[in-house]
Design an enzyme around this catalytic site. Structure first.
Site, PDB file in Angstrom:
ATOM      1  N   ARG A 174    -136.110  14.013 -60.907  1.00 42.46           N
ATOM      2  CA  ARG A 174    -135.203  13.140 -60.138  1.00 42.46           C
ATOM      3  C   ARG A 174    -135.943  12.030 -59.379  1.00 42.46           C
ATOM      4  NH1 ARG A 174    -132.828  15.039 -63.345  1.00 42.46           N
ATOM      5  NH2 ARG A 174    -131.204  16.620 -63.263  1.00 42.46           N
ATOM      6  N   SER A 227    -125.305  17.094 -56.855  1.00 42.06           N
ATOM      7  CA  SER A 227    -126.234  18.022 -56.204  1.00 42.06           C
ATOM      8  C   SER A 227    -126.819  17.375 -54.955  1.00 42.06           C
ATOM      9  CB  SER A 227    -127.379  18.389 -57.143  1.00 42.06           C
ATOM     10  OG  SER A 227    -126.864  19.061 -58.259  1.00 42.06           O
ATOM     11  N   GLU A 297    -131.697  15.623 -52.809  1.00 36.94           N
ATOM     12  CA  GLU A 297    -131.653  14.793 -54.018  1.00 36.94           C
ATOM     13  C   GLU A 297    -130.842  13.537 -53.722  1.00 36.94           C
ATOM     14  OE1 GLU A 297    -130.810  16.812 -57.727  1.00 36.94           O
ATOM     15  OE2 GLU A 297    -129.682  15.089 -58.478  1.00 36.94           O
TER      16      GLU A 297
HETATM   17  C1  LIG Z   1    -119.736  14.961 -59.389  1.00 36.24           C
HETATM   18  C2  LIG Z   1    -121.148  14.493 -59.579  1.00 36.24           C
HETATM   19  C3  LIG Z   1    -121.959  15.150 -60.508  1.00 36.24           C
HETATM   20  C4  LIG Z   1    -123.284  14.736 -60.703  1.00 36.24           C
HETATM   21  N1  LIG Z   1    -124.048  15.376 -61.637  1.00 36.24           N
HETATM   22  C5  LIG Z   1    -125.300  14.962 -61.870  1.00 36.24           C
HETATM   23  C6  LIG Z   1    -126.114  15.608 -62.867  1.00 36.24           C
HETATM   24  O1  LIG Z   1    -125.690  16.528 -63.543  1.00 36.24           O
HETATM   25  N2  LIG Z   1    -127.368  15.146 -63.045  1.00 36.24           N
HETATM   26  C7  LIG Z   1    -127.879  14.110 -62.332  1.00 36.24           C
HETATM   27  O2  LIG Z   1    -129.026  13.725 -62.567  1.00 36.24           O
HETATM   28  N3  LIG Z   1    -127.147  13.485 -61.375  1.00 36.24           N
HETATM   29  C8  LIG Z   1    -125.875  13.892 -61.145  1.00 36.24           C
HETATM   30  N4  LIG Z   1    -125.121  13.256 -60.175  1.00 36.24           N
HETATM   31  C9  LIG Z   1    -125.735  12.213 -59.357  1.00 36.24           C
HETATM   32  C10 LIG Z   1    -125.634  10.789 -59.915  1.00 36.24           C
HETATM   33  O3  LIG Z   1    -124.561  10.632 -60.825  1.00 36.24           O
HETATM   34  C11 LIG Z   1    -126.934  10.360 -60.580  1.00 36.24           C
HETATM   35  O4  LIG Z   1    -128.005  10.459 -59.681  1.00 36.24           O
HETATM   36  C12 LIG Z   1    -126.864   8.909 -61.094  1.00 36.24           C
HETATM   37  O5  LIG Z   1    -128.037   8.644 -61.807  1.00 36.24           O
HETATM   38  C13 LIG Z   1    -126.708   7.876 -59.980  1.00 36.24           C
HETATM   39  O6  LIG Z   1    -126.348   6.649 -60.578  1.00 36.24           O
HETATM   40  P1  LIG Z   1    -125.464   5.569 -59.779  1.00 36.24           P
HETATM   41  O7  LIG Z   1    -125.205   4.429 -60.692  1.00 36.24           O
HETATM   42  O8  LIG Z   1    -124.283   6.204 -59.183  1.00 36.24           O
HETATM   43  O9  LIG Z   1    -126.505   5.150 -58.665  1.00 36.24           O
HETATM   44  P2  LIG Z   1    -126.183   4.829 -57.117  1.00 36.24           P
HETATM   45  O10 LIG Z   1    -125.752   6.083 -56.443  1.00 36.24           O
HETATM   46  O11 LIG Z   1    -125.307   3.638 -57.007  1.00 36.24           O
HETATM   47  O12 LIG Z   1    -127.636   4.451 -56.617  1.00 36.24           O
HETATM   48  C14 LIG Z   1    -128.660   5.432 -56.582  1.00 36.24           C
HETATM   49  C15 LIG Z   1    -130.000   4.699 -56.545  1.00 36.24           C
HETATM   50  O13 LIG Z   1    -130.183   4.025 -57.794  1.00 36.24           O
HETATM   51  C16 LIG Z   1    -130.527   2.672 -57.558  1.00 36.24           C
HETATM   52  N5  LIG Z   1    -129.996   1.847 -58.652  1.00 36.24           N
HETATM   53  C17 LIG Z   1    -128.729   1.809 -59.108  1.00 36.24           C
HETATM   54  N6  LIG Z   1    -128.634   0.911 -60.110  1.00 36.24           N
HETATM   55  C18 LIG Z   1    -129.867   0.362 -60.265  1.00 36.24           C
HETATM   56  C19 LIG Z   1    -130.406  -0.624 -61.138  1.00 36.24           C
HETATM   57  N7  LIG Z   1    -129.666  -1.262 -62.059  1.00 36.24           N
HETATM   58  N8  LIG Z   1    -131.725  -0.928 -61.024  1.00 36.24           N
HETATM   59  C20 LIG Z   1    -132.517  -0.303 -60.114  1.00 36.24           C
HETATM   60  N9  LIG Z   1    -132.042   0.625 -59.262  1.00 36.24           N
HETATM   61  C21 LIG Z   1    -130.737   0.965 -59.349  1.00 36.24           C
HETATM   62  C22 LIG Z   1    -129.864   2.319 -56.234  1.00 36.24           C
HETATM   63  O14 LIG Z   1    -130.491   1.228 -55.591  1.00 36.24           O
HETATM   64  C23 LIG Z   1    -130.050   3.615 -55.459  1.00 36.24           C
HETATM   65  O15 LIG Z   1    -131.314   3.617 -54.837  1.00 36.24           O
HETATM   66  C24 LIG Z   1    -123.797  13.656 -59.958  1.00 36.24           C
HETATM   67  C25 LIG Z   1    -122.979  12.994 -59.028  1.00 36.24           C
HETATM   68  C26 LIG Z   1    -121.663  13.408 -58.842  1.00 36.24           C
HETATM   69  C27 LIG Z   1    -120.804  12.679 -57.857  1.00 36.24           C
END
Ligand SMILES: Cc1cc2nc3c(=O)[nH]c(=O)nc-3n(C[C@H](O)[C@H](O)[C@H](O)COP(=O)(O)OP(=O)(O)OC[C@H]3O[C@@H](n4cnc5c(N)ncnc54)[C@H](O)[C@@H]3O)c2cc1C
Length: 305
Positions: A174, A227, A297
């Site tokens: 992560r 998580s 996380e």
């Molecule tokens: C119900 C639920 C279930 C989930 N299950 C999982 C799972 O099974 N496995 C898992 O790994 N995660 C899981 N997650 C967490 C999440 O979906 C992941 O961490 C995902 O990768 C976050 O992406 P995001 O676009 O929402 O990022 P955001 O939450 O919008 O941002 C997170 C970080 O990423 C950075 N970021 C976003 N886009 C970019 C870009 N284009 N370039 C550079 N940096 C960027 C942001 O600046 C920030 O620091 C879950 C979340 C929820 C709500």
């Protein structure tokens, strides 16, 4: 010196599509957090790059936002400029698929299956964007994005467009060089994944089964951030939270899910301060009971976090 100079504010206010004091809570899966001082939603990579470059040159802090599914945004909001990345194009080229950073992983999983390609089914469990997934090597059901990633196009303010191989991104559990290394503040523009030919219908059936199983074991339909804690080596954070008797523990409207111990649910009206306090309480109790240091996380961003 503060970045809030007259010329910086004039530059920000002249950006096409800019909004000021823009609420962010509704742009996160937690439904929590104060406003962005300035906010832009951009799809064209050149426009995102220009906004980031201008911010760097002027010393304006910025934050990239994807689907907001791994963020706890501070109640007092986010300083400077928040750019929501929404480039969602994709191209299938043989067994390779190139996707814009703003495309949702779940959507890409269906696109891949429609193209009769296999190896991306795990992404049906990740509600975030491709950019957010690369940022912290998101994964599910034992598979992570780094295992299928072949190339990432990125942009580093001050250094321009770059092509990264997975090794350049120093992936860990992560995390990556974007989250905790030399590429902090860099933008993921596109990611290319390498898959294998196969039966798309089988891929869809597998994704349906995985989604059903997940809905039974996790509070997916609530306001949460996935998580909350990373799993400690050889153990599961959810198991430790449950064993510490913390399921159902509450701070204001923030509650440790009774379905899965590694989820905190916003029952409606929870603040970031509530969630932080609950996280700290859980960490302290797990440490006291089992001597284990849980590591969040979820990423806490914004004023005072
Ligand atoms: C119900 C639920 C279930 C989930 N299950 C999982 C799972 O099974 N496995 C898992 O790994 N995660 C899981 N997650 C967490 C999440 O979906 C992941 O961490 C995902 O990768 C976050 O992406 P995001 O676009 O929402 O990022 P955001 O939450 O919008 O941002 C997170 C970080 O990423 C950075 N970021 C976003 N886009 C970019 C870009 N284009 N370039 C550079 N940096 C960027 C942001 O600046 C920030 O620091 C879950 C979340 C929820 C709500």
């Amino acid at each position: 010196m503060s970045w809030r100079t007259r010329s910086n504010l004039a530059w920000l206010r002249a950006l096409p599509g800019i909004a000021e004091d823009e609420p962010l809570a509704s742009r996160t899966s937690f439904g929590i957090g104060g406003p962005a001082d300035f906010f832009l939603e951009l799809g064209r990579p050149e426009a995102i790059e220009k906004a980031l470059e201008g911010s760097r040159e002027r010393g304006i802090p910025y934050l990239l936002l994807g689907a907001g599914t791994n963020l706890l945004i501070a109640d007092r909001g986010v300083e400077g400029l928040v750019v929501r990345v929404v480039n969602r194009e994709h191209q299938v080229d043989g067994t390779r698929v190139r996707a814009g950073a703003g495309l949702k992983m779940m959507r890409l999983a269906r696109i891949v299956a429609d193209a009769n390609l296999r190896g991306f089914e795990f992404a049906i469990g990740v509600p975030g964007t491709v950019g957010g997934a690369v940022y912290q090597d998101a994964g599910c059901w034992g598979k992570e994005i780094r295992e299928v990633l072949v190339e990432v196009e990125g942009y580093v303010p001050g250094r321009g467009v770059q092509q990264w191989k997975p090794n350049d991104l120093h992936f860990g559990y992560r995390t990556s060089a974007l989250r905790e290394g030399p590429l902090q503040g860099a933008l993921v523009v596109t990611a290319t994944v390498q898959l294998t030919r196969g039966d798309g219908e089988e891929a869809k059936q597998l994704m349906t089964r995985l989604t059903r199983e997940r809905n039974e074991t996790q509070p997916i339909k609530t306001k949460n951030c996935g998580s909350v804690f990373k799993n400690p080596k050889g153990d599961s954070a959810g198991r430790l939270v449950q064993a510490a008797g913390l399921k159902g523990a509450r701070q204001g409207a923030a509650v440790v899910s009774t379905l899965h111990g590694n989820f905190i649910v916003n029952e409606g009206g929870a603040t970031a301060a509530d969630v932080r306090k609950l996280i700290e309480h859980v960490m302290a109790e797990v440490k006291r009971r089992f001597g284990v240091d849980l590591e969040p996380e979820v990423e806490m961003v914004g004023r005072g976090q």
